[in-house]
Write a protein that holds these residues in place. Sequence first.
Motif, PDB file in Angstrom:
ATOM      1  N   SER A 155     -12.712   0.572  -0.207  1.00  0.00           N
ATOM      2  CA  SER A 155     -12.344  -0.196  -1.450  1.00  0.00           C
ATOM      3  C   SER A 155     -11.100   0.296  -2.061  1.00  0.00           C
ATOM      4  O   SER A 155     -10.199  -0.374  -2.607  1.00  0.00           O
ATOM      5  CB  SER A 155     -13.413  -0.602  -2.158  1.00  0.00           C
ATOM      6  N   ILE A 156     -10.997   1.521  -2.564  1.00  0.00           N
ATOM      7  CA  ILE A 156     -10.213   2.148  -3.476  1.00  0.00           C
ATOM      8  C   ILE A 156      -8.737   2.045  -2.943  1.00  0.00           C
ATOM      9  O   ILE A 156      -7.761   1.276  -3.852  1.00  0.00           O
ATOM     10  CB  ILE A 156     -10.456   3.280  -3.743  1.00  0.00           C
ATOM     11  N   PRO A 157      -8.269   2.471  -1.867  1.00  0.00           N
ATOM     12  CA  PRO A 157      -6.913   2.174  -1.474  1.00  0.00           C
ATOM     13  C   PRO A 157      -6.349   0.944  -1.188  1.00  0.00           C
ATOM     14  O   PRO A 157      -5.410   0.534  -1.294  1.00  0.00           O
ATOM     15  CB  PRO A 157      -6.911   3.077  -0.103  1.00  0.00           C
ATOM     16  N   ALA A 158      -7.529   0.053  -0.678  1.00  0.00           N
ATOM     17  CA  ALA A 158      -7.113  -1.535  -0.461  1.00  0.00           C
ATOM     18  C   ALA A 158      -7.087  -2.176  -1.549  1.00  0.00           C
ATOM     19  O   ALA A 158      -6.053  -3.032  -1.727  1.00  0.00           O
ATOM     20  CB  ALA A 158      -8.221  -2.083   0.516  1.00  0.00           C
ATOM     21  N   ALA A 159      -7.467  -1.787  -2.856  1.00  0.00           N
ATOM     22  CA  ALA A 159      -7.509  -2.492  -3.934  1.00  0.00           C
ATOM     23  C   ALA A 159      -5.972  -2.812  -4.573  1.00  0.00           C
ATOM     24  O   ALA A 159      -5.649  -3.803  -4.997  1.00  0.00           O
ATOM     25  CB  ALA A 159      -8.211  -1.843  -5.290  1.00  0.00           C
ATOM     26  N   SER A 160      -5.239  -1.768  -4.381  1.00  0.00           N
ATOM     27  CA  SER A 160      -3.753  -1.898  -4.936  1.00  0.00           C
ATOM     28  C   SER A 160      -3.173  -2.932  -3.997  1.00  0.00           C
ATOM     29  O   SER A 160      -1.956  -3.574  -4.552  1.00  0.00           O
ATOM     30  CB  SER A 160      -3.074  -0.441  -4.798  1.00  0.00           C
ATOM     31  N   ILE A 161      -3.250  -2.999  -3.007  1.00  0.00           N
ATOM     32  CA  ILE A 161      -2.554  -3.873  -1.983  1.00  0.00           C
ATOM     33  C   ILE A 161      -2.967  -5.157  -2.310  1.00  0.00           C
ATOM     34  O   ILE A 161      -2.126  -6.063  -2.310  1.00  0.00           O
ATOM     35  CB  ILE A 161      -2.936  -3.669  -0.311  1.00  0.00           C
ATOM     36  N   TYR A 162      -4.157  -5.439  -2.443  1.00  0.00           N
ATOM     37  CA  TYR A 162      -4.904  -6.808  -2.885  1.00  0.00           C
ATOM     38  C   TYR A 162      -4.339  -7.212  -4.127  1.00  0.00           C
ATOM     39  O   TYR A 162      -3.597  -8.462  -4.540  1.00  0.00           O
ATOM     40  CB  TYR A 162      -6.190  -7.117  -2.946  1.00  0.00           C
ATOM     41  N   GLU A 163      -4.076  -6.351  -5.287  1.00  0.00           N
ATOM     42  CA  GLU A 163      -3.595  -6.499  -6.446  1.00  0.00           C
ATOM     43  C   GLU A 163      -2.069  -7.137  -6.414  1.00  0.00           C
ATOM     44  O   GLU A 163      -1.607  -7.976  -7.043  1.00  0.00           O
ATOM     45  CB  GLU A 163      -3.651  -5.352  -7.269  1.00  0.00           C
ATOM     46  N   ARG A 164      -1.068  -6.178  -5.747  1.00  0.00           N
ATOM     47  CA  ARG A 164       0.223  -6.691  -5.381  1.00  0.00           C
ATOM     48  C   ARG A 164       0.351  -8.120  -5.061  1.00  0.00           C
ATOM     49  O   ARG A 164       1.057  -8.992  -5.142  1.00  0.00           O
ATOM     50  CB  ARG A 164       0.914  -5.692  -4.606  1.00  0.00           C
ATOM     51  N   ALA A 165      -0.665  -8.607  -3.906  1.00  0.00           N
ATOM     52  CA  ALA A 165      -0.645  -9.855  -3.289  1.00  0.00           C
ATOM     53  C   ALA A 165      -1.328 -11.031  -3.989  1.00  0.00           C
ATOM     54  O   ALA A 165      -1.150 -11.965  -3.689  1.00  0.00           O
ATOM     55  CB  ALA A 165      -1.101  -9.752  -1.887  1.00  0.00           C
ATOM     56  N   GLY A 166      -1.760 -10.592  -5.230  1.00  0.00           N
ATOM     57  CA  GLY A 166      -2.452 -11.573  -6.058  1.00  0.00           C
ATOM     58  C   GLY A 166      -3.780 -12.204  -5.372  1.00  0.00           C
ATOM     59  O   GLY A 166      -4.350 -13.194  -5.730  1.00  0.00           O
ATOM     60  N   ILE A 167      -4.581 -11.303  -4.777  1.00  0.00           N
ATOM     61  CA  ILE A 167      -5.625 -11.358  -4.179  1.00  0.00           C
ATOM     62  C   ILE A 167      -6.868 -11.051  -4.819  1.00  0.00           C
ATOM     63  O   ILE A 167      -6.995  -9.780  -5.009  1.00  0.00           O
ATOM     64  CB  ILE A 167      -5.895 -11.073  -2.600  1.00  0.00           C
TER      65      ILE A 167
END
Length: 367
Positions: A105-117
């Motif tokens: 969850s932790i490394p994935a969170a920044s990817i979703y944040e940048r994509a607005g998800i």
Amino acid sequence: MERKLLRLAIAVAFAMVGASSANAEILIGMAGALTGPNAYQGEQQQQGVEMAIVDINAAGGVLGQQLRLISVDDACDSGQAIAAAHKLVAEKVAFVVGHQCSGASIPAASIYERAGIIQMTPASTSPQLTEEGRSNVFRICGRDDQQGAIAGAYLAAQGRDTKIAILSDGSVYGKGLTEETRRHLRNNGSAETLYDQLELGLSDYSPLIAKLQAAGIQIAYFAGYYREAAILIRNAREQGYNLQMVSGDSIASEAFIQVTGGAGEGTVFTSFRDPRRNPGAASLIERFRQKGFEPEGYTLYSYGAVQAWAQAIARAGSTEPQAVIRSLRSNEFDTILGRVSFDAKGDVRQPGFEWFIWRSGRYVPLE
């Protein structure tokens, strides 16, 4: 000519309606371990999200749009989680239920944040996930500082003369829960006799069991995933060692008792409140059981995550991410877990942790 233009206009109109109908859906992602030793938890997530989508779609969908699920496998691995997150971004999902393991969850969170998800985990308990301050991240389960508090208090209450070992599997989840439990154990005026970190993935931990036995350990608190916990207690029983195992939410699954057999009987652990005990959940639980699936562990938390998100959209009247985030942070939602709301960090306010014990092949509240 006029008739030809009229026919063309009608054809274009029908094409536009058809395209609109085809696009009248919202994609949501489910990210968890669908393969590997923690796949039982991924199956719980998958079952919970699928059932929630069926029920929401049957009631008319979200703002008149149907939901469609895209599932990705991260195997509870940080590298695979990053790849899985990028796949969901490429698919243009609006919402992700997951990930399951904190280390994913932790490394994935920044990817979703940048994509607005928007991301909402039903299982990751590491405080770090929401402490990083990402507005798109929510957690519908409890945190390890809450879980460690009651675990540390329980261990301290066993008495100063009780020899306690604290063991971690070295995962992000295991390390975090270990730190919190040790901290609260010491805050309650006690301390462990022995601390150790085991190697993940082994099929036998007999040398560690022998070490615990030689140190006179009476209680082993294990922070980590179910497989290692199961092998540890099974090895202890094989050596005739009457060790009391205490653990965390990872062992809230039949997968634990399937590995331990009778050796797992009497193991106590903390986990989220069990929504199967909610009277209002009876009909839903029966539907899962009719499918041959027991909705234990993270199943109903995954179902509740979809419910909260869908209701947030309805309250916002929009699928625009920032509008939905504001709605999630400012409303209460009626879910299979009961009424839930989220604090400024994205953590759920209501569900806490309780004590359970394995008895007669199932886990029940510890009384």
